[in-house]
Design a protein around this motif. Sequence first.
Motif, PDB file in Angstrom:
ATOM      1  N   ARG A 241      15.149  -1.779  10.260  1.00 46.20           N
ATOM      2  CA  ARG A 241      15.306  -1.540   8.817  1.00 46.20           C
ATOM      3  C   ARG A 241      16.781  -1.336   8.539  1.00 46.20           C
ATOM      4  O   ARG A 241      17.375  -0.361   8.974  1.00 46.20           O
ATOM      5  CB  ARG A 241      14.514  -0.308   8.373  1.00 46.20           C
ATOM      6  CG  ARG A 241      13.057  -0.389   8.638  1.00 46.20           C
ATOM      7  CD  ARG A 241      12.392  -1.295   7.643  1.00 46.20           C
ATOM      8  NE  ARG A 241      10.983  -1.455   7.995  1.00 46.20           N
ATOM      9  CZ  ARG A 241      10.239  -2.398   7.514  1.00 46.20           C
ATOM     10  NH1 ARG A 241      10.738  -3.264   6.671  1.00 46.20           N
ATOM     11  NH2 ARG A 241       8.980  -2.501   7.860  1.00 46.20           N
TER      12      ARG A 241
ATOM     13  N   HIS B  39      20.261  -4.881  -1.217  1.00 48.38           N
ATOM     14  CA  HIS B  39      19.174  -4.444  -0.346  1.00 48.38           C
ATOM     15  C   HIS B  39      17.918  -4.119  -1.143  1.00 48.38           C
ATOM     16  O   HIS B  39      17.978  -3.556  -2.225  1.00 48.38           O
ATOM     17  CB  HIS B  39      19.599  -3.206   0.453  1.00 48.38           C
ATOM     18  CG  HIS B  39      18.436  -2.557   1.144  1.00 48.38           C
ATOM     19  ND1 HIS B  39      17.833  -3.128   2.227  1.00 48.38           N
ATOM     20  CD2 HIS B  39      17.751  -1.417   0.869  1.00 48.38           C
ATOM     21  CE1 HIS B  39      16.834  -2.350   2.614  1.00 48.38           C
ATOM     22  NE2 HIS B  39      16.759  -1.312   1.808  1.00 48.38           N
ATOM     23  N   ASN B  40      16.794  -4.498  -0.553  1.00 49.28           N
ATOM     24  CA  ASN B  40      15.479  -4.135  -1.060  1.00 49.28           C
ATOM     25  C   ASN B  40      14.586  -4.054   0.163  1.00 49.28           C
ATOM     26  O   ASN B  40      14.596  -4.963   1.001  1.00 49.28           O
ATOM     27  CB  ASN B  40      14.982  -5.212  -2.039  1.00 49.28           C
ATOM     28  CG  ASN B  40      13.659  -4.853  -2.662  1.00 49.28           C
ATOM     29  OD1 ASN B  40      12.742  -4.396  -1.999  1.00 49.28           O
ATOM     30  ND2 ASN B  40      13.563  -5.073  -3.964  1.00 49.28           N
ATOM     31  N   ASP B  41      13.818  -2.973   0.288  1.00 46.66           N
ATOM     32  CA  ASP B  41      12.955  -2.804   1.457  1.00 46.66           C
ATOM     33  C   ASP B  41      11.999  -3.980   1.658  1.00 46.66           C
ATOM     34  O   ASP B  41      11.605  -4.282   2.782  1.00 46.66           O
ATOM     35  CB  ASP B  41      12.158  -1.509   1.355  1.00 46.66           C
ATOM     36  CG  ASP B  41      12.999  -0.275   1.623  1.00 46.66           C
ATOM     37  OD1 ASP B  41      14.047  -0.401   2.300  1.00 46.66           O
ATOM     38  OD2 ASP B  41      12.622   0.816   1.151  1.00 46.66           O
TER      39      ASP B  41
ATOM     40  N   ALA C 253      19.971  -1.298   5.619  1.00 49.01           N
ATOM     41  CA  ALA C 253      20.239  -1.074   4.196  1.00 49.01           C
ATOM     42  C   ALA C 253      21.243  -2.081   3.663  1.00 49.01           C
ATOM     43  O   ALA C 253      21.684  -1.977   2.522  1.00 49.01           O
ATOM     44  CB  ALA C 253      20.755   0.344   3.976  1.00 49.01           C
TER      45      ALA C 253
END
Length: 186
Positions: free
Chosen positions: A131, A25-27, A133
């Motif tokens: 969003r 995961h990466n925003d 994760a």
Amino acid sequence: TAHAQSPGCNALELTRSPSYVRVQHNDALVPNRITVEAWIQVASNSSGKILSKQSSSTGQHSWELSLNDLRLTFAIRGSSTRVATLAPSTARVPMGVPTHVAASWDGATTRLYVNGRRVASSAARVGTPLRTAGELRIGQGSVLQSKFQFLGRLDEVRIWNTVLSDAQIANFRTRILSGLPGQVAS
């Protein structure tokens, strides 16, 4: 230096289930606007997830690019749980032939592209993207089921935090790109 691209000797070959790539995961993988693209070579006349950014436990996606009976589909889920799915394009992706596929979402409209040509677009108002994760999966969707396996070859996967224009998608599909503004992953 620019070179013509298609799934080549460095392509990821997915020949059985479950085989896929997991990216932590990466925003940046859930931007407010997005373009995703890849070269694919389909080996099986089935449905499968090409790219899927999802939750780690529920299997719900934030967004996903997939094939449904060899027709390209893009879905995006909003934080309000609304889901916008661009119905499969009427054009089929050919089996055994290197094909560039792309999808974009600008906050209001989703678009699908095959070999640099727009093949579908639709209104898609979902609010803020969900969003999650969870990981980005390349070649498989659900963390709960392996039945959404993409079988074939994948290469030149790119994710952008901006919406590429029709001309950019047509132009960029034949070039090796790295480090351009808005390019999140390559």
